[in-house]
Design an enzyme around this catalytic site. Sequence first.
Site, PDB file in Angstrom:
ATOM      1  N   HIS A 116       0.761  -1.352   0.047  1.00  0.00           N
ATOM      2  CA  HIS A 116      -0.161   0.131   0.051  1.00  0.00           C
ATOM      3  C   HIS A 116       1.032   1.430  -0.022  1.00  0.00           C
ATOM      4  O   HIS A 116       1.902   1.387   0.626  1.00  0.00           O
ATOM      5  CB  HIS A 116      -0.923   0.063   1.153  1.00  0.00           C
ATOM      6  CG  HIS A 116      -1.762   1.315   1.391  1.00  0.00           C
ATOM      7  ND1 HIS A 116      -2.730   1.504   0.547  1.00  0.00           N
ATOM      8  CD2 HIS A 116      -1.593   2.333   2.266  1.00  0.00           C
ATOM      9  CE1 HIS A 116      -3.499   2.706   0.894  1.00  0.00           C
ATOM     10  NE2 HIS A 116      -2.560   3.200   1.851  1.00  0.00           N
ATOM     11  N   SER A 117       0.517   2.181  -0.869  1.00  0.00           N
ATOM     12  CA  SER A 117       1.036   3.353  -0.779  1.00  0.00           C
ATOM     13  C   SER A 117       2.854   3.453  -1.117  1.00  0.00           C
ATOM     14  O   SER A 117       3.274   3.022  -2.009  1.00  0.00           O
ATOM     15  CB  SER A 117       0.780   4.204   0.459  1.00  0.00           C
ATOM     16  OG  SER A 117       1.181   5.607   0.477  1.00  0.00           O
ATOM     17  N   TYR A 118       3.343   3.727  -0.003  1.00  0.00           N
ATOM     18  CA  TYR A 118       4.778   3.791  -0.050  1.00  0.00           C
ATOM     19  C   TYR A 118       5.337   2.373  -0.084  1.00  0.00           C
ATOM     20  O   TYR A 118       6.617   2.244  -0.568  1.00  0.00           O
ATOM     21  CB  TYR A 118       5.344   4.654   1.000  1.00  0.00           C
ATOM     22  CG  TYR A 118       6.759   5.233   0.758  1.00  0.00           C
ATOM     23  CD1 TYR A 118       6.953   6.264   0.292  1.00  0.00           C
ATOM     24  CD2 TYR A 118       7.970   4.498   1.114  1.00  0.00           C
ATOM     25  CE1 TYR A 118       8.275   6.798  -0.150  1.00  0.00           C
ATOM     26  CE2 TYR A 118       9.389   4.849   0.880  1.00  0.00           C
ATOM     27  CZ  TYR A 118       9.394   5.980   0.204  1.00  0.00           C
ATOM     28  OH  TYR A 118      10.567   6.510   0.066  1.00  0.00           O
TER      29      TYR A 118
END
Length: 230
Positions: A116-118
Amino acid sequence: MQVNADIYAHRAGGLRRDGAEPQRELPGGGEAGQARRPAQPSPEGPDEPAEKRERKEEKETKKKRDFYEKYRNPQKEKETELIPIRENSSPEEHAVYVWDHFVSKSAAKDVFFVAHSYGGLSFVELMIQREAEVKNRVCAVAMTDSVHNVWHQEAGRSILDWMQEHCCNWVSSTQPLDTPVETMLPDCPRVSAGTERHELTSWRSFHSIFKFFDARPSKLRTLTPGPPLR
């Protein structure tokens, strides 16, 4: 006949043995017949200057606000001393560390990632540094609103080709879940997570992610069989 004085002694407020009326305590302290001492005004009571009270209230309000902000978002706490952790001083280093010390040493042959995300950026960095190992163990990668950028991270063509076949990124979008979303990056397909909220992309695409994983071929089934046992 002499009457015993004890007969007149009651649990509260009876005659004393000497026949005198007992002293009763007043609600504010002291005894009947004694003058009550006037209450001493507090140095910070009503006589406190209005300007001083306002400064004090502002100080208390700021203290409460700073306390709340510290625990609501610890990253904004300026007084926190950052102590780097060896081999884990960044998310990218942490991803490589976990792979080297845990994933690569596990008995699991079919490894799946949800990034997720980073976390998507960290996975691409892991691919760059451990490409052969990742390709040999990882079946599929589900990214949710990943912020990776294969151009800035300088991922090679072999990595891009592998990501095209084994990765999918569920991104925040107004489109219904699993609707294809156009992208300029030549890495992996992008589809809608069915929500515009970044933090909900993993939850909203949960079932689609596991369908994606189920469709991936197992590494156990694709391994080259060894010589027959004798």
